[in-house]
Design a protein around this motif. Structure first.
Motif, PDB file in Angstrom:
ATOM      1  N   THR A 187     -39.844 -30.014 -11.402  1.00 39.82           N
ATOM      2  CA  THR A 187     -38.987 -30.612 -10.383  1.00 39.82           C
ATOM      3  C   THR A 187     -39.574 -31.962  -9.977  1.00 39.82           C
ATOM      4  O   THR A 187     -40.790 -32.125  -9.897  1.00 39.82           O
ATOM      5  CB  THR A 187     -38.900 -29.691  -9.170  1.00 39.82           C
ATOM      6  OG1 THR A 187     -38.433 -28.404  -9.586  1.00 39.82           O
ATOM      7  CG2 THR A 187     -37.948 -30.254  -8.126  1.00 39.82           C
TER       8      THR A 187
ATOM      9  N   CYS B 239     -37.435 -25.364  -6.952  1.00 41.96           N
ATOM     10  CA  CYS B 239     -36.471 -25.035  -8.004  1.00 41.96           C
ATOM     11  C   CYS B 239     -36.914 -23.849  -8.852  1.00 41.96           C
ATOM     12  O   CYS B 239     -36.257 -23.503  -9.840  1.00 41.96           O
ATOM     13  CB  CYS B 239     -36.240 -26.248  -8.907  1.00 41.96           C
ATOM     14  SG  CYS B 239     -35.489 -27.651  -8.052  1.00 41.96           S
TER      15      CYS B 239
ATOM     16  N   THR C 154     -30.335 -25.379  -4.550  1.00 41.72           N
ATOM     17  CA  THR C 154     -29.740 -25.452  -5.882  1.00 41.72           C
ATOM     18  C   THR C 154     -30.261 -26.693  -6.582  1.00 41.72           C
ATOM     19  O   THR C 154     -30.290 -27.781  -5.997  1.00 41.72           O
ATOM     20  CB  THR C 154     -28.204 -25.518  -5.798  1.00 41.72           C
ATOM     21  OG1 THR C 154     -27.725 -24.345  -5.137  1.00 41.72           O
ATOM     22  CG2 THR C 154     -27.581 -25.587  -7.186  1.00 41.72           C
ATOM     23  N   CYS C 155     -30.672 -26.517  -7.826  1.00 43.83           N
ATOM     24  CA  CYS C 155     -31.234 -27.618  -8.600  1.00 43.83           C
ATOM     25  C   CYS C 155     -30.441 -27.843  -9.875  1.00 43.83           C
ATOM     26  O   CYS C 155     -29.749 -26.950 -10.366  1.00 43.83           O
ATOM     27  CB  CYS C 155     -32.691 -27.337  -8.950  1.00 43.83           C
ATOM     28  SG  CYS C 155     -33.746 -27.028  -7.498  1.00 43.83           S
ATOM     29  N   SER C 156     -30.557 -29.031 -10.402  1.00 41.18           N
ATOM     30  CA  SER C 156     -29.912 -29.369 -11.672  1.00 41.18           C
ATOM     31  C   SER C 156     -30.902 -30.135 -12.530  1.00 41.18           C
ATOM     32  O   SER C 156     -31.725 -30.910 -12.018  1.00 41.18           O
ATOM     33  CB  SER C 156     -28.663 -30.225 -11.443  1.00 41.18           C
ATOM     34  OG  SER C 156     -27.707 -29.515 -10.691  1.00 41.18           O
ATOM     35  N   THR C 157     -30.804 -29.909 -13.842  1.00 41.62           N
ATOM     36  CA  THR C 157     -31.631 -30.647 -14.793  1.00 41.62           C
ATOM     37  C   THR C 157     -30.953 -31.975 -15.103  1.00 41.62           C
ATOM     38  O   THR C 157     -29.766 -32.004 -15.422  1.00 41.62           O
ATOM     39  CB  THR C 157     -31.824 -29.837 -16.083  1.00 41.62           C
ATOM     40  OG1 THR C 157     -32.390 -28.563 -15.761  1.00 41.62           O
ATOM     41  CG2 THR C 157     -32.749 -30.561 -17.043  1.00 41.62           C
TER      42      THR C 157
ATOM     43  N   SER D 196     -30.031 -35.550 -17.024  1.00 41.80           N
ATOM     44  CA  SER D 196     -29.702 -35.864 -18.400  1.00 41.80           C
ATOM     45  C   SER D 196     -30.976 -36.130 -19.191  1.00 41.80           C
ATOM     46  O   SER D 196     -31.833 -36.911 -18.780  1.00 41.80           O
ATOM     47  CB  SER D 196     -28.792 -37.096 -18.458  1.00 41.80           C
ATOM     48  OG  SER D 196     -28.483 -37.440 -19.779  1.00 41.80           O
TER      49      SER D 196
ATOM     50  N   ARG E 263     -36.076 -31.716 -13.042  1.00 38.90           N
ATOM     51  CA  ARG E 263     -35.000 -31.178 -12.211  1.00 38.90           C
ATOM     52  C   ARG E 263     -34.986 -31.895 -10.860  1.00 38.90           C
ATOM     53  O   ARG E 263     -36.018 -32.374 -10.399  1.00 38.90           O
ATOM     54  CB  ARG E 263     -35.192 -29.674 -11.993  1.00 38.90           C
ATOM     55  CG  ARG E 263     -35.128 -28.857 -13.268  1.00 38.90           C
ATOM     56  CD  ARG E 263     -35.521 -27.412 -13.029  1.00 38.90           C
ATOM     57  NE  ARG E 263     -36.902 -27.297 -12.582  1.00 38.90           N
ATOM     58  CZ  ARG E 263     -37.581 -26.136 -12.513  1.00 38.90           C
ATOM     59  NH1 ARG E 263     -36.975 -25.015 -12.841  1.00 38.90           N
ATOM     60  NH2 ARG E 263     -38.817 -26.115 -12.094  1.00 38.90           N
TER      61      ARG E 263
ATOM     62  N   THR F 226     -29.942 -30.575  -5.746  1.00 38.59           N
ATOM     63  CA  THR F 226     -28.583 -31.097  -5.545  1.00 38.59           C
ATOM     64  C   THR F 226     -27.860 -30.440  -4.368  1.00 38.59           C
ATOM     65  O   THR F 226     -26.890 -31.014  -3.861  1.00 38.59           O
ATOM     66  CB  THR F 226     -27.739 -30.887  -6.811  1.00 38.59           C
ATOM     67  OG1 THR F 226     -27.785 -29.507  -7.200  1.00 38.59           O
ATOM     68  CG2 THR F 226     -28.267 -31.747  -7.957  1.00 38.59           C
TER      69      THR F 226
ATOM     70  N   ASP G  14     -30.581 -36.887  -4.424  1.00 34.44           N
ATOM     71  CA  ASP G  14     -29.540 -36.400  -5.333  1.00 34.44           C
ATOM     72  C   ASP G  14     -28.678 -35.304  -4.710  1.00 34.44           C
ATOM     73  O   ASP G  14     -27.877 -34.677  -5.407  1.00 34.44           O
ATOM     74  CB  ASP G  14     -30.175 -35.885  -6.636  1.00 34.44           C
ATOM     75  CG  ASP G  14     -30.791 -37.001  -7.454  1.00 34.44           C
ATOM     76  OD1 ASP G  14     -30.033 -37.736  -8.105  1.00 34.44           O
ATOM     77  OD2 ASP G  14     -32.025 -37.164  -7.417  1.00 34.44           O
TER      78      ASP G  14
END
Length: 334
Positions: free
Chosen positions: A30, A59, A71-74, A76, A81, A84, A106
């Motif tokens: 993260t 995360c 809540t996390c996002s990877t 691009s 991470r 979000t 983010d």
């Protein structure tokens, strides 16, 4: 043999790529900025939240799941991470708004409703450029609503109801092109509603009830083509004066119009009955007079019309069974 070798080599190559991607997904870290911010928030919150936030990485790390409400996002490329969404509500958080939240650059959703947060919303809230939903209702936040919220160009839902905000509604909120839901009721807001809000092309729900607002509806809707998508308009329990302008009929998408407990006078214009899907009309406890046109009683969709506490002629009747209109969260959160 050569063909079999090539096929086998291709399969092995694809298998190694899959393993590499899985390794990146499992072991990507993260972003340090977000880890630092969440751990600062963790240090400032009460035990109700902290007990569910286990480990150093919000995360999740190894066998540890992500922290509750995070809540996390990877990103691009899958190198790291980011956080979000942060949803920490109804857990009795006490104290000032955690300023470290504004370092979660983010974030698309921030939900801290139904806690006991105090003090102002920091001006640094304007840094959260990706934010779409900001829900801070049912707290004890105070001071003015920061104009920096007007910098959140992706914001679609803004819920600040049931706090102690004072001062005027910032006209900068008219700079939010995606805004659909604006809830400011049950505060201590004063002054006039900025008519610039009428330029919000996507605004469906505007609730400023139970404040100390003044002015007239005519001032609010004087911009040509204003509020093109508005369905629900709540102006109740304020100090609005003047009449109900016939131009209100230009808000052709209106379904709920709530004008109760103001100081409005004059007659009810016939044009209001031409709003095609008007379903709930609250006119009670004003100083309205005269008759109510028959067209209201023949309206196809009108279920409720409250009229008591006015100066109407004898024989003017309400429509429907008087009930308290209640909307569940699910009706306006999405």
């Amino acid at each position: 043999m050569a063909t079999n070798f090539r096929v086998c080599s291709t399969v092995i190559h694809l298998f190694l790529i899959v393993l590499l991607l899985l390794d990146v997904f499992v072991h990507c870290k993260t972003l340090k900025r977000d880890v630092k911010a969440l751990n600062e928030i963790k240090a400032s919150l009460g035990w109700r939240v902290v007990y569910a936030w286990v480990g150093d990485d919000p995360c999740g790390d190894g066998d540890l799941p992500p922290w509750s409400g995070v809540t996390c996002s990877t990103v691009s490329g899958g190198d790291y991470r980011v956080v979000t969404e942060l949803e920490v509500y109804a857990v009795s958080i006490v104290g000032p708004f955690p300023i470290a939240v504004t370092n979660l650059m983010d974030l698309t959703r921030l939900d801290l409703h139904n806690n006991k947060l105090t003090g102002p919303i920091p001006s640094q809230i304007g840094r959260l450029k990706h934010l779409k939903i900001l829900n801070l209702r049912w707290n004890k936040l105070q001071d003015a609503i920061p104009p920096e919220i007007g910098e959140l160009k992706q914001l679609t839902h803004l819920y600040l109801s049931f706090n102690n905000f004072k001062g005027e509604i910032p006209k900068e909120l008219a700079n939010l092109p995606e805004l659909r839901y604006l809830q400011l009721h049950e505060n201590r807001l004063t002054g006039r509603i900025p008519p610039e809000l009428g330029n919000l092309q996507n605004l469906r729900y505007l609730d400023v009830g139970n404040n100390h607002l003044v002015g007239t509806i005519r001032e609010l809707i004087h911009i040509e083509g204003c509020f093109p998508a508005l369905r629900n308009l709540y102006l109740n329990n304020n100090y609005f004066t003047g009449g109900i302008p016939a131009q209100l009929a230009n808000l052709t998408n209106l379904e709920i119009l709530y004008l109760s407990y103001n100081k409005m006078s004059g007659i009810v214009p016939l044009g209001l009955a031409r709003i095609p899907r008007l379903t709930y009309l609250y006119l009670d406890h004003n100083q309205l007079s005269g008759r109510i046109p028959d067209a209201f009683y023949k309206h196809r969709f009108l279920k409720e019309m409250y009229i008591e506490g006015n100066l109407f002629r004898p024989g003017v009747n309400p429509i429907g069974v008087h009930q308290v209109l209640e909307l569940s969260d699910s009706e306006f959160l999405f």
